[in-house]
Enzyme design. Structure first.
Site, mmCIF file in Angstrom:
data_model
loop_
_atom_site.group_PDB
_atom_site.id
_atom_site.type_symbol
_atom_site.label_atom_id
_atom_site.label_comp_id
_atom_site.label_asym_id
_atom_site.label_seq_id
_atom_site.Cartn_x
_atom_site.Cartn_y
_atom_site.Cartn_z
ATOM 1 N N CYS A 151 -7.614 9.234 8.596
ATOM 2 C CA CYS A 151 -6.803 10.146 9.410
ATOM 3 C C CYS A 151 -6.979 11.597 8.951
ATOM 4 C CB CYS A 151 -5.343 9.721 9.379
ATOM 5 S SG CYS A 151 -4.703 9.288 7.747
HETATM 6 N N1 LIG Z 1 -1.562 4.251 8.698
HETATM 7 C C1 LIG Z 1 -2.426 5.180 9.080
HETATM 8 O O1 LIG Z 1 -2.071 6.264 9.538
HETATM 9 C C2 LIG Z 1 -3.914 4.907 8.934
HETATM 10 C C3 LIG Z 1 -4.804 5.840 9.483
HETATM 11 C C4 LIG Z 1 -6.182 5.596 9.365
HETATM 12 C C5 LIG Z 1 -6.629 4.470 8.713
HETATM 13 N N2 LIG Z 1 -5.722 3.602 8.162
HETATM 14 C C6 LIG Z 1 -6.253 2.420 7.477
HETATM 15 O O2 LIG Z 1 -6.056 1.293 8.330
HETATM 16 C C7 LIG Z 1 -5.792 0.128 7.540
HETATM 17 C C8 LIG Z 1 -4.453 -0.467 7.979
HETATM 18 O O3 LIG Z 1 -3.448 0.507 7.755
HETATM 19 P P1 LIG Z 1 -1.918 0.263 8.112
HETATM 20 O O4 LIG Z 1 -1.258 1.556 7.904
HETATM 21 O O5 LIG Z 1 -1.782 -0.444 9.392
HETATM 22 O O6 LIG Z 1 -1.505 -0.755 6.926
HETATM 23 P P2 LIG Z 1 -0.277 -1.773 6.894
HETATM 24 O O7 LIG Z 1 0.801 -1.279 7.795
HETATM 25 O O8 LIG Z 1 0.029 -2.002 5.469
HETATM 26 O O9 LIG Z 1 -0.873 -3.113 7.555
HETATM 27 C C9 LIG Z 1 -1.858 -3.908 6.932
HETATM 28 C C10 LIG Z 1 -2.012 -5.194 7.712
HETATM 29 O O10 LIG Z 1 -3.027 -5.979 7.074
HETATM 30 C C11 LIG Z 1 -2.529 -7.310 6.882
HETATM 31 N N3 LIG Z 1 -3.177 -7.902 5.705
HETATM 32 C C12 LIG Z 1 -3.155 -7.489 4.416
HETATM 33 N N4 LIG Z 1 -3.930 -8.280 3.656
HETATM 34 C C13 LIG Z 1 -4.442 -9.229 4.487
HETATM 35 C C14 LIG Z 1 -5.297 -10.350 4.310
HETATM 36 N N5 LIG Z 1 -5.791 -10.672 3.118
HETATM 37 N N6 LIG Z 1 -5.593 -11.120 5.396
HETATM 38 C C15 LIG Z 1 -5.087 -10.815 6.627
HETATM 39 N N7 LIG Z 1 -4.272 -9.759 6.857
HETATM 40 C C16 LIG Z 1 -3.961 -8.995 5.801
HETATM 41 C C17 LIG Z 1 -1.041 -7.151 6.698
HETATM 42 O O11 LIG Z 1 -0.439 -8.403 6.952
HETATM 43 P P3 LIG Z 1 1.166 -8.625 6.902
HETATM 44 O O12 LIG Z 1 1.707 -7.859 8.060
HETATM 45 O O13 LIG Z 1 1.331 -10.082 7.084
HETATM 46 O O14 LIG Z 1 1.613 -8.108 5.573
HETATM 47 C C18 LIG Z 1 -0.748 -6.075 7.744
HETATM 48 O O15 LIG Z 1 -0.617 -6.669 9.027
HETATM 49 C C19 LIG Z 1 -5.798 0.593 6.076
HETATM 50 O O16 LIG Z 1 -7.050 0.370 5.502
HETATM 51 C C20 LIG Z 1 -5.537 2.098 6.189
HETATM 52 O O17 LIG Z 1 -6.063 2.838 5.109
HETATM 53 C C21 LIG Z 1 -4.390 3.786 8.270
#
Ligand SMILES: NC(=O)c1ccc[n+]([C@@H]2O[C@H](COP(=O)([O-])OP(=O)(O)OC[C@H]3O[C@@H](n4cnc5c(N)ncnc54)[C@H](OP(=O)(O)O)[C@@H]3O)[C@@H](O)[C@H]2O)c1
Length: 340
Positions: A151
């Site tokens: 981001c």
């Molecule tokens: N947030 C942002 O603004 C943003 C922007 C750009 C990129 N990103 C990137 O996008 C990715 C996701 O970000 P997020 O903010 O959505 O994170 P998040 O809210 O913590 O969500 C992570 C998701 O991954 C799932 N997960 C974790 N370990 C897993 C596994 N071993 N097998 C299957 N599912 C698994 C979690 O499951 P549960 O729900 O069951 O815990 C959750 O649904 C990250 O790498 C982050 O750096 C985020």
């Protein structure tokens, strides 16, 4: 019509992907997986606002079961998890858009230094195309693996690129002062992200030590054709979504605001999601819930300083919206499908 799977469907990015893809005329969401669920649950139970909008279960990830269920997979997973998912999907001729940082950094040693973990799938790094459509559209068209940009790097790279490639900018003194809403940190529980810690406060964190620095420097160095370093100052702001970056670019010699604005307008003239704007006040409110990046220029002629203000929604142009834009390019769909 293509079938898509979302792995990490219950996180902030996965949830936003579902919302965007539900509006997409050429896509059927056919697989959802997460981790911390006790049993297979309808997504409308896990995320109640989806009740009646998407009749699909969310499963605990089992990659062998996932493979036959979709043509393309979005991986919205914490970093390192994709290493055990991407090889299997590619081996089965699936297309993958990875939203984590795992395939963004071209040099595995730099990834390991900043993320403090071993890179466990080095052989696929070369196959990954950095998914910033404004720079890499032609490569994205042919890619099977997209490393969707971070981001902060999206707002920074889009804000800096036109000035940088014009050759007018001193590449040794770039400063990026960034502010992000709290969804940027994901949905995980953490004391630092409690309401009482975040509310009524602005926090500077990881100054010159944030893991997005090498990603921004990698992209700027490629564009400038030489090693380019930044000073990077991220801040956490008590709002849900949005990123505002104030970028300081020292000009090698003076220029006019008209000339610089023309350079930006020319660079982005055919881009559906970058708006070069002239309004006085720049606010995340103008882009939140959209896939737009708004960019405004200010010039201080006395100090030869170009100040660029770049705003995005971290969950859309900074993550899921950009990922869908990449999918549209990969499949030859209209680039704005599902996004306007
Ligand atoms: N947030 C942002 O603004 C943003 C922007 C750009 C990129 N990103 C990137 O996008 C990715 C996701 O970000 P997020 O903010 O959505 O994170 P998040 O809210 O913590 O969500 C992570 C998701 O991954 C799932 N997960 C974790 N370990 C897993 C596994 N071993 N097998 C299957 N599912 C698994 C979690 O499951 P549960 O729900 O069951 O815990 C959750 O649904 C990250 O790498 C982050 O750096 C985020």
């Amino acid at each position: 019509m293509i079938k898509v799977g979302i792995i990490g469907a219950r996180g902030y990015v996965g949830e936003e992907l579902i919302k965007v893809l539900l509006k997409h005329p050429q896509v059927k969401i056919s697989y959802l997986a997460a981790k911390n669920i006790d049993k297979v649950e309808p997504i409308g139970v896990l995320l109640p606002h989806l009740r009646g909008r998407l009749d699909l279960n969310c499963e605990v990830l089992d990659i062998k079961k996932a493979v036959p269920k979709a043509d393309l997979f979005f991986l919205a997973l914490p970093h390192t998890v994709s290493f055990s998912v991407v090889p299997m999907l590619l081996a089965n001729n699936k297309k993958v858009i990875d939203l984590s940082a795992d395939y963004r950094i071209e040099d595995a040693k730099i990834y390991e230094e900043w993320y403090k973990v071993k890179h466990a799938d080095k052989s696929n790094i070369k196959k990954a195309v950095y998914g910033l459509p404004e720079l890499y559209r032609e490569k994205i068209k042919k890619a099977n693996l997209i490393a969707n940009p971070g981001c902060y790097p999206t707002a920074a790279t889009l804000g800096i690129t036109p000035a940088l490639i014009s050759g007018k900018v001193d590449t040794k003194s770039i400063i990026v002062d960034a502010k992000s809403g709290v969804t940027g940190a994901g949905r995980k529980a953490s004391v630092d992200l409690l309401f009482t810690e975040v509310n009524e406060a602005v926090k500077a964190y990881k100054t010159n030590n944030h893991q997005h620095m090498p990603e921004i420097e990698q992209e700027l160095s490629k564009l400038a054709g030489k090693d380019t370093k930044i000073t990077f100052c991220p801040h956490l702001i008590p709002m849900n979504s949005g990123i505002l970056e104030t970028i300081y670019l020292k000009l090698k010699k003076n220029s006019t605001l008209e000339e610089l604005t023309k350079i930006y307008e020319r660079f982005y003239k055919n881009e559906p999601f970058v708006r070069v704007v002239k309004q006085e006040a720049m606010s995340t409110k103008n882009v939140v819930n959209t896939n737009f990046c708004d960019i405004a220029l200010r010039l201080d002629t006395e100090r030869k300083m170009l100040v660029v203000i770049s705003v995005i929604d971290n969950l859309l142009k900074g993550a899921s919206g950009q990922a869908v834009q990449n999918m549209n390019i990969m499949y030859g769909f209209p680039e704005t499908s599902g996004l306007l």
